[in-house]
Structure formats: structure tokens, C-alpha cells
Design an enzyme around this catalytic site. Structure first.
Site, PDB file in Angstrom:
ATOM      1  N   HIS A 152      -3.084  -4.828   1.432  1.00  0.00           N
ATOM      2  CA  HIS A 152      -2.521  -5.385   2.881  1.00  0.00           C
ATOM      3  C   HIS A 152      -2.476  -6.612   3.482  1.00  0.00           C
ATOM      4  CE1 HIS A 152      -2.152  -1.097   5.111  1.00  0.00           C
ATOM      5  NE2 HIS A 152      -3.175  -0.807   4.157  1.00  0.00           N
TER       6      HIS A 152
ATOM      7  N   CYS B 102       0.848  -1.069  -0.161  1.00  0.00           N
ATOM      8  CA  CYS B 102       0.040   0.040   0.102  1.00  0.00           C
ATOM      9  C   CYS B 102       0.869   1.311  -0.130  1.00  0.00           C
ATOM     10  CB  CYS B 102      -0.899  -0.109   1.141  1.00  0.00           C
ATOM     11  SG  CYS B 102      -2.465   0.995   1.043  1.00  0.00           S
TER      12      CYS B 102
ATOM     13  N   GLU C 279      -0.814  -8.233   5.225  1.00  0.00           N
ATOM     14  CA  GLU C 279      -0.330  -8.466   6.846  1.00  0.00           C
ATOM     15  C   GLU C 279      -1.444  -8.438   7.673  1.00  0.00           C
ATOM     16  OE1 GLU C 279      -0.185  -5.775   5.198  1.00  0.00           O
ATOM     17  OE2 GLU C 279      -0.538  -4.273   6.942  1.00  0.00           O
TER      18      GLU C 279
HETATM   19  N1  GLN Z   1      -3.365   6.409   0.818  1.00  0.00           N
HETATM   20  C1  GLN Z   1      -2.314   6.222   1.479  1.00  0.00           C
HETATM   21  C2  GLN Z   1      -1.295   6.827   1.042  1.00  0.00           C
HETATM   22  O1  GLN Z   1      -1.246   7.624  -0.047  1.00  0.00           O
HETATM   23  C3  GLN Z   1      -1.925   4.515   1.637  1.00  0.00           C
HETATM   24  C4  GLN Z   1      -2.891   3.876   2.351  1.00  0.00           C
HETATM   25  C5  GLN Z   1      -2.363   2.660   2.975  1.00  0.00           C
HETATM   26  O2  GLN Z   1      -1.383   2.355   3.154  1.00  0.00           O
HETATM   27  N2  GLN Z   1      -3.344   1.856   3.479  1.00  0.00           N
HETATM   28  O3  GLN Z   1       0.013   6.617   1.418  1.00  0.00           O
END
Ligand code: GLN
Length: 196
Positions: A179, A85, A181
Site C-alpha cells: 500500500h 494490493c 498510499e
Molecule cells: N487480500 C485482499 C484481496 O484479496 C487484498 C488486501 C489488500 O488490498 N490490502 O483482495
């Protein structure tokens, strides 16, 4: 014990975000998890995980902690990495809808657009068929997830939602817009550790 895991020291960038569940996943698989907050803690790690969280904040903290340059050097030398992410955003070549001063390591030839699946309330879950992972589909949790808008020829797409890549690798660097994890399914961490 997963191939690659025994004795492997895997750094988890621990400046912000979903650190603990990655540490738990690594320990369950038999690796040693090393929380990384300072440049000296990078010494001797065999791989690194960049967790989810907020990429703009992580970018600032990577600079203020002095970690950005040494981590960029290690990644440039081929350190295996898994970015989830926000971690995916930090490893991408190009970040769209980022802060103008937001840094990324550029080791995966993808363009990502932040928050492009929608806002927090548009977070969603999906079952993914993942190339190279046998058995049940992988249940994936997307939280303000980045969208991959372009993937270069060196990038191998491992899973998609619709047409959109959500799990990919370039060599031994893996990125997921979700995610892995958070579910207790350790198959993607295990797959990553095979590269270590
Ligand atoms: N929207 C977040 C970002 O721009 C990422 C979101 C996440 O890691 N769950 O960093």
C-alpha cells in the site's frame, strides 16, 4: 509539481477500500483526483488508480455498477493504471485462490495468489530498493498482500521481497502488492504520474 501531474485527471476507483489516501497523494502531487463510481465518470480521465481493499468485493461492485466493461475497454486502449494490493489482483492476468466468479482485467501478465503472505495478523512492513526511485528505500506496508507467482517477459519487476516481485510494471500499468498510499512517501505515485 511532478512531470505529468499538472492538469492530469486521475480516476480513483471508489467502490470500496483505501480510496482517500490515494486521493490525498494525487492532490499533493498536483494532479486532479476524480472518484469513479459510475461509468460516465471515466470520461476524460487520463489514468486510473485501483486501490487496495477486497478484490472479491470490488469485482462484484465493478460488475453491479456497470464499470467493469467500460474500464476494461479503456485499459485495453492503453489507459495508464496503478493497482495497489487488491488493485494488483484486479489487473492481473490470473488470480489464484480467488473466488471462482472473481473477475480481473488481465492487463499485466502476472499470476497472483491472494493472501499468500499470510492472514491479517501476518501483515508486515519492509524497506524496498525500487528501480528508478533514488534516495532512501521505500517503506512498504503489506496487508493480506498478494504474492506474484509468475511474471511474464513483458513485465518489469521494480522491487522484490526476497525473490518475490512486489512492485512491477507492464508499459504504463503499475502494480504493487503493498500500500504505497499509506506512508506519506509520494515517490511511487510521482513515478506513476510520469507515465500520464
Ligand atoms: N487480500 C485482499 C484481496 O484479496 C487484498 C488486501 C489488500 O488490498 N490490502 O483482495
Amino acid at each position: 509539481m511532478v512531470r505529468g501531474a499538472r492538469g492530469a485527471k486521475v480516476g480513483v476507483i471508489s467502490l470500496q477500500g483505501a480510496v482517500r489516501p490515494h486521493v490525498d497523494a494525487l492532490v499533493e502531487l498536483g494532479a486532479t483526483a476524480v472518484p469513479i463510481r459510475t461509468p460516465d465518470q471515466l470520461d476524460g480521465v487520463d489514468a486510473v488508480i485501483l486501490p487496495g481493499g477486497e478484490s472479491t468485493t470490488m469485482s462484484m461492485l465493478l460488475e453491479s455498477s456497470g464499470l467493469f466493461e467500460p474500464l476494461a475497454d479503456r485499459l485495453g486502449d492503453g489507459l495508464p493504471a496503478f493497482g495497489t494490493c487488491a488493485g494488483m489482483i484486479l489487473l492481473a492476468r490470473r488470480v489464484l485462490d480467488g473466488r471462482p466468479d472473481q473477475l480481473s482485467f488481465g492487463v499485466v501478465d502476472i499470476d497472483v495468489r491472494r493472501n499468500a503472505f499470510g492472514r491479517q495478523r501476518d501483515s508486515f512492513e519492509a524497506d524496498l530498493e525500487v528501480a528508478g526511485v533514488d534516495g532512501e528505500p521505500v517503506h512498504a506496508v503489506f496487508i493480506r498482500a498478494p504474492v506474484v507467482e509468475r511474471a511474464g517477459p513483458e513485465v518489469e519487476v521494480l522491487a522484490t521481497v526476497g525473490e518475490r516481485p512486489v512492485l512491477a510494471r507492464q508499459g504504463s500499468v503499475f502494480v504493487s502488492s503493498f500500500h504505497p498510499e499509506l506512508t506519506g512517501d509520494r515517490r511511487l505515485h510521482a513515478r506513476f504520474l510520469e507515465e500520464v
